[in-house]
Write a protein that holds these residues in place. Structure first.
Motif, PDB file in Angstrom:
ATOM      1  N   MET A   1      52.349   6.975  -6.105  1.00  0.00           N
ATOM      2  CA  MET A   1      51.221   7.303  -5.204  1.00  0.00           C
ATOM      3  C   MET A   1      50.141   8.026  -6.237  1.00  0.00           C
ATOM      4  O   MET A   1      50.460   9.104  -6.769  1.00  0.00           O
ATOM      5  N   ASP A   2      48.566   7.590  -6.082  1.00  0.00           N
ATOM      6  CA  ASP A   2      47.953   8.324  -6.611  1.00  0.00           C
ATOM      7  C   ASP A   2      47.711   9.635  -5.859  1.00  0.00           C
ATOM      8  O   ASP A   2      47.610   9.529  -4.695  1.00  0.00           O
ATOM      9  N   LYS A   3      46.577  10.696  -6.711  1.00  0.00           N
ATOM     10  CA  LYS A   3      46.099  11.618  -5.826  1.00  0.00           C
ATOM     11  C   LYS A   3      45.214  11.442  -4.682  1.00  0.00           C
ATOM     12  O   LYS A   3      45.027  11.727  -3.709  1.00  0.00           O
ATOM     13  N   LYS A   4      44.251  10.281  -4.910  1.00  0.00           N
ATOM     14  CA  LYS A   4      43.403   9.608  -4.162  1.00  0.00           C
ATOM     15  C   LYS A   4      44.055   9.212  -2.984  1.00  0.00           C
ATOM     16  O   LYS A   4      43.635   9.417  -1.756  1.00  0.00           O
ATOM     17  N   ASP A   5      45.140   8.531  -3.110  1.00  0.00           N
ATOM     18  CA  ASP A   5      46.075   7.994  -1.940  1.00  0.00           C
ATOM     19  C   ASP A   5      46.497   9.104  -1.051  1.00  0.00           C
ATOM     20  O   ASP A   5      46.525   9.021   0.303  1.00  0.00           O
ATOM     21  N   ILE A   6      47.057  10.143  -1.483  1.00  0.00           N
ATOM     22  CA  ILE A   6      47.405  11.385  -0.824  1.00  0.00           C
ATOM     23  C   ILE A   6      46.404  11.977  -0.055  1.00  0.00           C
ATOM     24  O   ILE A   6      46.551  12.246   1.135  1.00  0.00           O
ATOM     25  N   LEU A   7      45.295  12.084  -0.660  1.00  0.00           N
ATOM     26  CA  LEU A   7      44.137  12.826   0.000  1.00  0.00           C
ATOM     27  C   LEU A   7      43.729  11.922   1.177  1.00  0.00           C
ATOM     28  O   LEU A   7      43.162  12.252   2.237  1.00  0.00           O
ATOM     29  N   ILE A   8      43.619  10.541   0.953  1.00  0.00           N
ATOM     30  CA  ILE A   8      43.215   9.521   2.163  1.00  0.00           C
ATOM     31  C   ILE A   8      44.027   9.718   3.050  1.00  0.00           C
ATOM     32  O   ILE A   8      43.922  10.019   4.336  1.00  0.00           O
ATOM     33  N   LEU A   9      45.220   9.799   2.845  1.00  0.00           N
ATOM     34  CA  LEU A   9      46.642   9.936   3.900  1.00  0.00           C
ATOM     35  C   LEU A   9      46.306  11.152   4.760  1.00  0.00           C
ATOM     36  O   LEU A   9      46.632  11.461   5.938  1.00  0.00           O
ATOM     37  N   VAL A  10      46.156  12.376   3.907  1.00  0.00           N
ATOM     38  CA  VAL A  10      45.921  13.570   4.654  1.00  0.00           C
ATOM     39  C   VAL A  10      44.783  13.699   5.612  1.00  0.00           C
ATOM     40  O   VAL A  10      45.113  14.108   6.658  1.00  0.00           O
ATOM     41  N   ILE A  11      43.844  12.920   5.052  1.00  0.00           N
ATOM     42  CA  ILE A  11      42.322  12.927   5.981  1.00  0.00           C
ATOM     43  C   ILE A  11      42.748  12.074   7.131  1.00  0.00           C
ATOM     44  O   ILE A  11      42.410  12.517   8.239  1.00  0.00           O
ATOM     45  N   LYS A  12      43.426  11.129   6.984  1.00  0.00           N
ATOM     46  CA  LYS A  12      43.686  10.398   8.150  1.00  0.00           C
ATOM     47  C   LYS A  12      44.735  10.997   9.178  1.00  0.00           C
ATOM     48  O   LYS A  12      44.522  11.031  10.282  1.00  0.00           O
ATOM     49  N   VAL A  13      45.750  11.761   8.620  1.00  0.00           N
ATOM     50  CA  VAL A  13      46.429  12.654   9.624  1.00  0.00           C
ATOM     51  C   VAL A  13      45.553  13.677  10.257  1.00  0.00           C
ATOM     52  O   VAL A  13      45.765  13.862  11.478  1.00  0.00           O
ATOM     53  N   ILE A  14      44.752  14.156   9.521  1.00  0.00           N
ATOM     54  CA  ILE A  14      43.851  15.303  10.250  1.00  0.00           C
ATOM     55  C   ILE A  14      42.983  14.597  11.264  1.00  0.00           C
ATOM     56  O   ILE A  14      42.731  15.357  12.190  1.00  0.00           O
ATOM     57  N   ILE A  15      42.420  13.608  11.151  1.00  0.00           N
ATOM     58  CA  ILE A  15      41.466  13.048  12.127  1.00  0.00           C
ATOM     59  C   ILE A  15      42.389  12.538  13.154  1.00  0.00           C
ATOM     60  O   ILE A  15      41.853  12.638  14.325  1.00  0.00           O
ATOM     61  N   TYR A  16      43.703  11.840  13.007  1.00  0.00           N
ATOM     62  CA  TYR A  16      44.250  11.402  13.971  1.00  0.00           C
ATOM     63  C   TYR A  16      44.729  12.703  14.928  1.00  0.00           C
ATOM     64  O   TYR A  16      44.768  12.529  16.159  1.00  0.00           O
ATOM     65  N   ALA A  17      45.005  13.661  14.202  1.00  0.00           N
ATOM     66  CA  ALA A  17      45.380  14.803  15.067  1.00  0.00           C
ATOM     67  C   ALA A  17      44.407  15.523  15.773  1.00  0.00           C
ATOM     68  O   ALA A  17      44.448  15.865  16.908  1.00  0.00           O
ATOM     69  N   CYS A  18      43.127  15.584  15.228  1.00  0.00           N
ATOM     70  CA  CYS A  18      41.898  16.164  15.852  1.00  0.00           C
ATOM     71  C   CYS A  18      41.535  15.106  17.064  1.00  0.00           C
ATOM     72  O   CYS A  18      41.379  15.681  18.167  1.00  0.00           O
ATOM     73  N   THR A  19      41.644  13.755  16.864  1.00  0.00           N
ATOM     74  CA  THR A  19      41.459  12.705  17.921  1.00  0.00           C
ATOM     75  C   THR A  19      42.383  13.333  19.157  1.00  0.00           C
ATOM     76  O   THR A  19      41.873  12.853  20.268  1.00  0.00           O
ATOM     77  N   LEU A  20      43.466  13.374  18.813  1.00  0.00           N
ATOM     78  CA  LEU A  20      44.640  13.382  19.790  1.00  0.00           C
ATOM     79  C   LEU A  20      44.481  14.825  20.604  1.00  0.00           C
ATOM     80  O   LEU A  20      44.366  14.883  21.837  1.00  0.00           O
ATOM     81  N   ILE A  21      44.048  15.776  19.966  1.00  0.00           N
ATOM     82  CA  ILE A  21      43.778  17.076  20.476  1.00  0.00           C
ATOM     83  C   ILE A  21      42.450  17.042  21.417  1.00  0.00           C
ATOM     84  O   ILE A  21      42.497  17.417  22.654  1.00  0.00           O
ATOM     85  N   LEU A  22      41.475  16.427  20.824  1.00  0.00           N
ATOM     86  CA  LEU A  22      40.237  16.413  21.595  1.00  0.00           C
ATOM     87  C   LEU A  22      40.487  15.230  22.870  1.00  0.00           C
ATOM     88  O   LEU A  22      39.876  15.734  23.874  1.00  0.00           O
ATOM     89  N   GLY A  23      41.385  14.397  22.616  1.00  0.00           N
ATOM     90  CA  GLY A  23      41.832  13.393  23.909  1.00  0.00           C
ATOM     91  C   GLY A  23      42.140  14.164  24.922  1.00  0.00           C
ATOM     92  O   GLY A  23      42.063  14.126  26.105  1.00  0.00           O
TER      93      GLY A  23
END
Length: 66
Positions: A1-23
Protein backbone atom coordinates in the motif's frame (compact mmCIF):
# COMPACT_ATOMS: atom_id res chain seq x y z
CA UNK A 1 0.00 0.00 0.00
CA UNK A 2 1.02 3.48 -0.74
CA UNK A 3 1.27 6.28 1.84
CA UNK A 4 -1.54 8.04 0.02
CA UNK A 5 -3.83 4.99 0.37
CA UNK A 6 -3.07 4.70 4.09
CA UNK A 7 -3.82 8.40 4.59
CA UNK A 8 -7.16 8.07 2.75
CA UNK A 9 -8.02 5.02 4.88
CA UNK A 10 -7.19 6.88 8.12
CA UNK A 11 -9.28 9.88 7.05
CA UNK A 12 -12.23 7.59 6.23
CA UNK A 13 -11.98 5.90 9.62
CA UNK A 14 -11.92 9.30 11.37
CA UNK A 15 -14.94 10.48 9.35
CA UNK A 16 -16.87 7.27 10.14
CA UNK A 17 -16.02 7.56 13.85
CA UNK A 18 -17.09 11.22 13.97
CA UNK A 19 -20.32 10.38 12.13
CA UNK A 20 -21.04 7.59 14.61
CA UNK A 21 -20.35 9.80 17.63
CA UNK A 22 -22.43 12.69 16.27
CA UNK A 23 -25.23 10.28 15.40
CA UNK A 24 -25.32 8.92 18.95
CA UNK A 25 -25.30 12.45 20.37
CA UNK A 26 -28.08 13.50 18.00
CA UNK A 27 -30.28 10.57 18.95
CA UNK A 28 -29.70 11.11 22.64
CA UNK A 29 -30.45 14.82 22.34
CA UNK A 30 -33.73 14.03 20.60
CA UNK A 31 -34.77 11.53 23.22
CA UNK A 32 -33.81 13.69 26.20
CA UNK A 33 -36.34 16.44 25.50
CA UNK A 34 -40.06 15.89 25.65
CA UNK A 35 -42.81 17.50 23.67
CA UNK A 36 -46.40 17.63 24.82
CA UNK A 37 -49.54 19.26 23.55
CA UNK A 38 -52.73 19.89 25.49
CA UNK A 39 -55.87 21.31 23.96
CA UNK A 40 -58.88 22.56 25.90
CA UNK A 41 -61.96 23.87 24.18
CA UNK A 42 -64.53 25.79 26.19
CA UNK A 43 -67.58 27.42 24.75
CA UNK A 44 -71.28 28.16 25.06
CA UNK A 45 -73.94 27.09 22.61
CA UNK A 46 -77.45 28.53 22.52
CA UNK A 47 -79.98 26.59 20.49
CA UNK A 48 -83.18 28.41 19.64
CA UNK A 49 -85.89 26.30 18.07
CA UNK A 50 -89.39 27.05 16.87
CA UNK A 51 -91.79 24.15 17.02
CA UNK A 52 -95.28 24.38 15.62
CA UNK A 53 -97.56 21.54 16.55
CA UNK A 54 -101.01 21.14 15.02
CA UNK A 55 -103.44 18.97 16.95
CA UNK A 56 -106.54 17.86 15.10
CA UNK A 57 -109.24 16.27 17.25
CA UNK A 58 -111.79 14.82 14.95
CA UNK A 59 -113.43 11.88 16.64
CA UNK A 60 -116.87 10.42 16.48
CA UNK A 61 -118.17 9.18 19.79
CA UNK A 62 -120.97 6.72 19.71
CA UNK A 63 -122.97 6.17 22.88
CA UNK A 64 -125.15 3.14 23.12
CA UNK A 65 -128.85 3.76 23.61
CA UNK A 66 -130.45 2.50 26.80
Amino acid sequence: MDKKDILILVIKVIIYACTLILGVLGVSSLTSCSVSKDTSVVGKATIITTDTTYVLHNTFLSYPKK
